[in-house]
Scaffold this motif. Structure first.
Motif: not given
Length: 440
Positions: A142-146, A172-175, A194-198
């Protein structure tokens, strides 16, 4: 045993002696993990788009949902050199802590490795089981809030120990915000790509494969409602670990543990998000009141106080029960993700605990230790699914093949039984196949 005090604002107060206890507990535990029709519709559209258009759909969805401006998949892939740089760039304290946690997690999971086995019957027939790892596993972080470097270790290390040939991670890497600890953990845990996908698009990429993202055999790791819905939708195309709900903790205390300790133990799960659940059970009403006072006193000191306050108000509870037996019954009814037995003799309770994801024994064992570095996996069944599910482990990244090697004598003996049963099912080709091996 003293009387249960009246409920005060902030966190629900329940007592097993109350006439409406069962109804109130059911409402408290209810968690609707099924997506709305709208969410399912959106996820279905994303899955189909990625299946049909591959990388192009991935880039478009990632730009839209994570507010990026990537022109191609090359910008959404993180090379191994970058992971190593992240690890080397950590402070000495962070690098040592991450390494210590990884060592403990690896040592624990090494003990889980099942072995292939076989035995030989008197007539020479050999039966057994062959254990083999999956070829490729996909890990959703997970990514985002933490950011959760601990989740990288907990998902990737058991796969590595199991012998999985290739581990693919999506995060995921929001922004465009990349967490260095997460990348460092991927390096340490032996992640291959590793891929920055969510979101649902990341699940689709792992399930179906694209021009750039390899198709995996199993997807593990928690995520939001879109991730959970997508995992449920692709199950069968690939394996999945579980559909994870909000984090939970159930603490049972005999009144002998410091109230401040228990308040913070409850906060440790409530701070995950507003849907997390923190419950304390005790037959000592004065102790419950002391913990409640500690909650009120300590909550304003938390960095994530707003999240904790809403979580505690929405799904938290202090439950006053009559005695130890009622506490045990509540444990098995709730089947918590995390169970803290904050009692004088926790070992005496263990034989009676039938349903719990992880059990933290004694006054000094904070659940937070299990989240990071104790060794056992922190990916655990939630929402009561501990009644039939287990923590993530090495066995989730392996599969078993049955071995059957008949001798001539064994084939003749088994053929007689198979023939009778097959003809009883009117499957005569089955019967004749077996009968051909029976000597005249």
């Amino acid at each position: 045993m003293s009387e249960s005090p009246a409920k005060t604002p902030g966190i629900a107060r329940l007592a097993t002696a109350d006439a409406d206890f069962d109804a109130r507990l059911e409402v408290l535990l209810a968690w609707e993990g099924v997506s709305s029709a709208e969410v399912q519709q959106r996820v279905t559209a994303i899955l189909e788009d990625v299946r049909r258009r591959g990388d192009a759909a991935l880039v478009e969805a990632t730009n839209r949902f994570d507010r990026l401006t990537a022109s191609g998949m090359a910008e959404l892939a993180i090379p191994a050199e970058r992971l190593a740089e992240a690890f080397e760039g950590l402070s000495v304290e962070q690098r040592e802590a991450l390494s210590h946690a990884a060592e403990r997690i690896r040592a624990y999971h090494e003990r889980q490795k099942p072995e292939s086995w076989h035995y030989t019957e008197a007539d020479g027939t050999v039966l057994g089981q062959q254990v083999r790892p999956l070829d490729r596993a996909g890990i959703y972080v997970p990514g985002g809030k933490a950011a959760y470097p601990s989740s990288v270790l907990m998902n990737a290390i058991p796969a590595h120990v199991a012998g999985v040939r290739e581990i693919i991670m999506v995060v995921p890497t929001p922004d465009g915000v990349v967490n260095e600890l997460v990348l460092a953990a991927a390096h340490l845990a032996g992640v291959d790509q590793v891929f920055t996908l969510g979101g649902a698009q990341a699940v689709a990429a792992l399930a179906y494969g694209t021009e750039t993202v390899p198709r995996v055999d199993k997807i593990v790791g928690p995520g939001n409602i879109y991730v959970a819905t997508a995992k449920r939708a692709v199950f069968g195309q690939v394996g999945i670990d579980m559909i994870a709900g909000p984090s939970e903790i159930l603490v049972v205390s005999d009144g002998g543990t410091e109230a401040e300790w228990l308040a913070m133990d409850l906060f440790s799960q409530a701070e995950h998000d507003e849907d997390a659940q923190a419950i304390l059970v005790s037959w000592d009403a004065d102790h419950l009141a002391a913990v409640e006072a500690a909650i009120e006193r300590l909550l304003p000191t938390l960095e994530r106080a707003a999240i904790v306050r809403e979580s505690m108000a929405r799904r938290g509870a202090l439950i006053h029960c009559r005695d130890r037996d009622e506490a045990v019954a509540l444990i098995n009814r709730i089947a918590p993700e995390h169970l803290e037995l904050s009692v004088a003799d926790p070992e005496a309770w263990l034989p009676e605990v039938r349903h719990a994801g992880a059990i933290f024994m004694g006054r000094y064992t904070a659940e937070a230790l299990g989240d990071y570095c104790a060794g056992p996996n922190h990916v655990l069944p939630t929402s009561g699914t501990a009644r039939f599910s287990s923590p993530l482990g090495v066995y989730d990244f392996q599969k078993r093949s049955s071995i059957i090697h008949c001798s001539a004598e064994g084939a003749a003996m088994l053929g007689q039984t198979a023939s009778v049963l097959a003809r009883g099912e009117a499957l005569t080709a089955h019967a004749r196949s077996a009968e051909y091996r029976i000597p005249e």
